[in-house]
Design an enzyme around this catalytic site. Structure first.
Site, short mmCIF file in Angstrom:
data_model
loop_
_atom_site.label_atom_id
_atom_site.label_comp_id
_atom_site.label_asym_id
_atom_site.label_seq_id
_atom_site.Cartn_x
_atom_site.Cartn_y
_atom_site.Cartn_z
N LYS A 133 -4.27 22.57 -25.94
CA LYS A 133 -4.02 21.77 -27.15
C LYS A 133 -5.13 21.98 -28.18
O LYS A 133 -6.32 21.84 -27.86
CB LYS A 133 -3.96 20.27 -26.78
CG LYS A 133 -2.82 19.90 -25.84
CD LYS A 133 -1.47 19.90 -26.52
CE LYS A 133 -0.91 18.60 -26.98
NZ LYS A 133 -0.92 17.42 -26.22
N LYS B 28 2.91 26.40 -29.00
CA LYS B 28 3.49 25.14 -28.55
C LYS B 28 4.01 24.40 -29.78
O LYS B 28 3.23 23.99 -30.64
CB LYS B 28 2.44 24.31 -27.82
CG LYS B 28 3.03 23.08 -27.16
CD LYS B 28 2.03 22.49 -26.18
CE LYS B 28 2.54 21.29 -25.44
NZ LYS B 28 3.39 20.37 -26.14
N GLU C 32 -5.72 10.20 -28.59
CA GLU C 32 -5.93 8.94 -27.87
C GLU C 32 -4.99 8.84 -26.67
O GLU C 32 -5.37 8.36 -25.60
CB GLU C 32 -5.67 7.75 -28.80
CG GLU C 32 -6.83 7.43 -29.71
CD GLU C 32 -6.47 6.32 -30.69
OE1 GLU C 32 -6.30 5.18 -30.25
OE2 GLU C 32 -6.31 6.63 -31.88
N GLU D 42 2.59 31.70 -25.80
CA GLU D 42 3.56 31.24 -26.80
C GLU D 42 2.92 30.12 -27.62
O GLU D 42 1.98 29.48 -27.17
CB GLU D 42 4.80 30.66 -26.10
CG GLU D 42 5.44 31.64 -25.14
CD GLU D 42 6.60 31.02 -24.37
OE1 GLU D 42 7.03 29.90 -24.71
OE2 GLU D 42 7.06 31.67 -23.43
N CYS E 239 -18.99 4.68 -69.99
CA CYS E 239 -18.63 4.31 -68.61
C CYS E 239 -19.48 5.17 -67.67
O CYS E 239 -19.43 6.40 -67.73
CB CYS E 239 -17.14 4.59 -68.36
SG CYS E 239 -16.69 4.38 -66.64
N SER F 51 7.35 18.80 -17.61
CA SER F 51 6.48 18.83 -18.79
C SER F 51 5.39 19.87 -18.54
O SER F 51 5.55 20.72 -17.65
CB SER F 51 5.89 17.45 -19.00
OG SER F 51 5.18 17.43 -20.20
N CYS G 120 -11.86 -1.51 -65.44
CA CYS G 120 -12.55 -0.38 -64.83
C CYS G 120 -13.59 -0.90 -63.82
O CYS G 120 -14.43 -1.75 -64.18
CB CYS G 120 -13.26 0.44 -65.90
SG CYS G 120 -14.30 1.74 -65.22
N CYS H 108 -17.26 0.00 -65.33
CA CYS H 108 -17.86 -0.55 -66.56
C CYS H 108 -17.14 -1.80 -67.05
O CYS H 108 -17.57 -2.41 -68.04
CB CYS H 108 -17.87 0.51 -67.65
SG CYS H 108 -16.24 0.91 -68.27
#
Ligand code: IVH
Length: 760
Positions: free
Chosen positions: A329, A131, A50, A129, A448, A98, A423, A426
């Site tokens: 990526k 990352k 995101e 390499e 059940c 970066s 439960c 049941c």
């Protein structure tokens, strides 16, 4: 706090200048807010995907309207302003840049093409390499001694973390060897190996402390400790990935720098490769993507660099990232999502397990809606509340797991999970599995519906009666129908009495796994399915006028119904060991069942045996023996045996008889490969085993014969190569009747291909 839905990411329509300016503002605010959380509070409020998406949108708008790009736009700056409140600021001798990201091979190829164009005819090498998902660090050595260590900060000014870095054993205090420059700055990544990260989290959890959601947060949190003694207790490590200041470095390639660094005792990754071609880079990406889970540290991609240093200056850099390197990526394996609910599931043995229902997210190649939570203690230990934004992780085929909550995003509406007392299937009152245990179970073993469905699915599985068509869907439909009022099966006792008429009315309602509410069709109606019948048009040439009419359509039993009933019928004469597996006796799987069947030959003999006699059998032992004795004491288990017997189930006679027939393949090994018509792989293997053969999985010179059908692969090729007799799947029945005869025939034919007139 805003969430990312405040920014309209879906806006693909052209924007006018004013709209674009507004979007640029919103995107910028959001990105800065996320960066602040990430770099200052070691918290990811959204998934990497995101975040990258927001950056991309902003960059695209700025390309369209260059005047909207401010000098301090997030597209021009590196995240992570230095935390000046706790660490002394350090101005880097050379900016710490970066990397630009690419998310597909096409984008990577685009970068390679641009690079090659910029370099004209000059040939270059790729340095590839891994990352590492950690924290960038700049180490300054003067006359071979570490004098300063700083985080990246905003790329210009970082934080002085020297004292903390001195506690990392991978970082040498003094460089090895001789001839070190007066000043050299080494760049690398500080991180946790996965195993050390888990050990750290276990330690923190045991001490009742907050755990880290991922190795990156742990690395950041551990390195930026005010007290270096805390850092010293954290097994951080480091790998170098670049060079800062070193005027006139006596090397021509980055890979040579790494060699030199290694000689100086600096840690260099063993995964680095110098490659000649883009194809090799692709292969490097593929290989490491496939092996990602086995790598000792977390990676979020591959960094591809131009190896020749002279070309670095020629290619230059933007204010954010060099042009001579790019980060490919991988799809993220860890994402943030909303924990919508915690529900409990009831398993085949009645164990009740909480699981998380999350807002659907795409992670590691699949869409995740649910994640296991194991038991209520784990829910507590993870500290998650219903309504939390949680970090969810999925690696390849592994079951998705919730790592922990993003507590910063809580708004007070979240609520704690409370284990239900009854439960959900049941209504029975749940009880601890054993006195004093945390795990709870539904005690209604007999009826059940969840337990019955689980047992039916298990008894019909390949390891049991091998009833094709009776899988999870059919088992649920038979035990949880919307109509008729009574399910066709209330326990497995009625399995062999099922009739087409029982199946026909079955309607099941599909529930939405995300909400637990009835799922709706596109028309907004409840999604109700009739798995055992289907509709045909009245004018269908295969018109079978025996179903209820509904306008222009009439209903006929589905293929599933026919297939399943025929297979249930056939299962009545399965070998005794399969029937034993089908009884769902604790600990009695195929291995123990085979031993029991061989030793006792009939169910009656097993029932009459005492613990000692049962435990004596090879592969059985006292635990299984006790479980068997206990199983036979339960009244409704007896009902299963009785009803199956009246329906025609043969408990062992067929097997016993089969055991008495001669074993023409005794001691020989037979390989079955490809499809054998009328058989599953297992049933074909069972058939040769019944004749005394060993059903081998690989071909050798000693293999007696290879039975091959459609889809046979390397085993067939190997058999041909070794001259092993080959029996076509169409002749399988003939082979079973007279294996030696058929093998003699095929052997003669392959020695003299003209004999059957098939020579080519
Ligand atoms: S080279 C100027 N190589 O990823 C190029 N960086 O997203 C500087 N990273 O800030 C970086 N592994 O902290 C490089 N093998 C690697 C890397 C690597 C991880 C980090 C580094 C960088 C960030 C960019």
């Amino acid at each position: 706090m805003t969430d990312s839905s405040d920014v309209d990411l879906a806006a693909a329509v052209p924007l006018d200048h004013a709209q674009a300016a507004e979007q640029v503002r919103q995107l910028t605010d959001r990105i800065l807010e996320l960066r602040d959380a990430y770099y200052e509070r070691n918290t990811s409020l959204v998934s990497d995907e995101e975040y990258d998406d927001l950056q991309h949108r902003l960059a695209a708008l700025e390309r369209q309207y260059p005047d909207l790009q401010s000098q301090d736009s997030p597209t021009l700056t590196v995240g992570g302003a230095a935390d000046r409140s706790s660490f002394a600021p350090v101005t880097h001798a050379e900016r710490m840049l970066s990397l630009d990201d690419v998310f597909s091979i096409e984008e990577l190829d685009g970068w390679a093409l641009r690079t090659q164009r910029a370099l004209g005819d000059t040939h270059f090498h790729y340095l590839t390499e891994l990352k590492i998902d950690g924290l960038a660090i700049n180490l300054r050595y003067e006359h071979g001694r570490l004098v300063s260590a700083a985080t990246r900060g905003d790329g210009v000014v970082g934080e002085d973390v020297t004292e903390n870095v001195r506690t990392i054993s991978a970082v040498p205090f003094e460089l090895a060897g001789t001839g070190h420059p007066d000043v050299v700055e080494v760049r690398g990544e500080v991180f946790f190996n996965v195993a050390d990260f888990h050990a750290l989290n276990t330690r923190l959890a045991d001490a009742g402390r907050k755990t880290f959601a991922n190795p990156r947060n742990a690395a950041s949190g551990s390195l930026r400790q005010k007290d270096p003694r805390v850092t010293a207790e954290r097994p951080l490590t480091m790998l170098v990935h670049g060079l800062g200041a070193w005027p006139d470095a006596p090397v021509r390639r980055q890979s040579e720098i790494y060699q030199l660094f290694a000689e100086w005792g600096l840690p260099v990754s063993k995964h680095n490769r110098v490659l000649d071609s883009l194809e090799q880079v692709h292969a490097f990406i593929d290989r490491n993507g496939a092996e990602r889970a086995q790598i000792e540290h977390e990676i979020d991609g591959v960094v591809v660099k131009v190896d020749e240093l002279a070309l670095h200056s020629q290619l230059g850099a933007t204010s954010r990232a060099p042009r001579w390197a790019v980060a490919y990526k991988y799809p993220p394996e860890q994402v943030n999502t909303k924990l919508l609910d915690i529900r409990v599931g009831v398993g085949r043995t009645g164990r009740v397990t909480p699981y998380a229902v999350v807002e659907a997210v795409h992670v590691a190649g699949s869409t995740v809606r649910q994640a296991t939570l194991h038991n209520q203690e784990i829910v507590k230990a993870k500290g998650v509340l219903i309504g939390d934004t949680v970090v969810l992780r999925k690696a390849g085929d592994v079951i998705p797991e919730i790592l922990g909550p993003v507590t910063e995003l809580r708004d007070g509406t979240e609520r704690a999970f409370v284990m239900p007392e009854h439960c959900p299937e049941c209504g029975a009152r749940l009880a601890p599995s054993k006195p004093g245990e945390i795990d709870v179970r539904c005690p209604n073993t007999r009826s059940c519906p969840a337990q019955v469905a689980g047992r039916i699915e298990h008894l019909a599985s390949r390891a049991g009666l091998d009833i094709e068509g009776l899988g999870e869907v059919a088992a649920v439909a038979l035990t949880h129908p919307l109509a008729p009022a009574h399910p066709p099966l209330t326990t497995e006792a009625g399995l062999f009495d099922l009739q087409l008429a029982d199946l026909f009315p079955v309607r099941v309602q599909v529930t939405d796994p995300e909400t637990g509410l009835p799922k709706l069709t596109d028309e907004g109606e409840p999604d109700i399915r009739t798995p055992f019948r289907r509709l045909r048009r009245r004018d269908d040439p295969e018109h079978v006028p025996d179903g209820p009419f509904d306008g222009d359509e009439f209903a006929v039993p589905s293929e599933l119904a026919h297939k399943m009933l025929a297979n249930i019928e056939a299962a009545k004469t399965r070998p005794l060991w399969r029937l034993l597996v089908a009884l769902n006796i604790r600990h009695v799987g195929p291995v123990a069942a085979r031993s029991l069947a061989q030793a006792f030959r009939s169910l009656e003999a097993i029932r009459s045996a005492d613990v000692a006699q049962l435990a004596e059998v090879d592969g059985v032992g006292p635990v299984i023996a006790e479980a068997l004795i206990e199983w036979f004491t339960v009244d409704w288990h007896q009902e299963i045996i009785d009803r199956w017997t009246s329906a025609g189930v043969v408990w062992g006679d067929a097997e016993a008889a089969a055991d008495d027939v001669p074993k023409p393949l005794a001691g020989l090994s037979v390989v079955v490969t490809g499809t054998v018509p009328g058989h599953t792989r297992e049933s074909a293997q069972e058939a040769v085993i019944a004749l005394g053969a060993k059903a081998a999985s690989s071909v050798s010179k000693k293999t007696f014969a290879v039975v091959y059908g459609d889809g046979a692969g390397s085993k067939l090729a190997k058999a041909e190569q070794l001259g092993v007799p080959l029996v076509a799947a169409e002749r399988f029945a003939e082979f079973l009747a007279d294996p030696q005869g058929v093998v003699a025939q095929v052997a003669a034919q392959s020695a003299d291909p003209a004999a059957d007139g098939q020579q080519q």
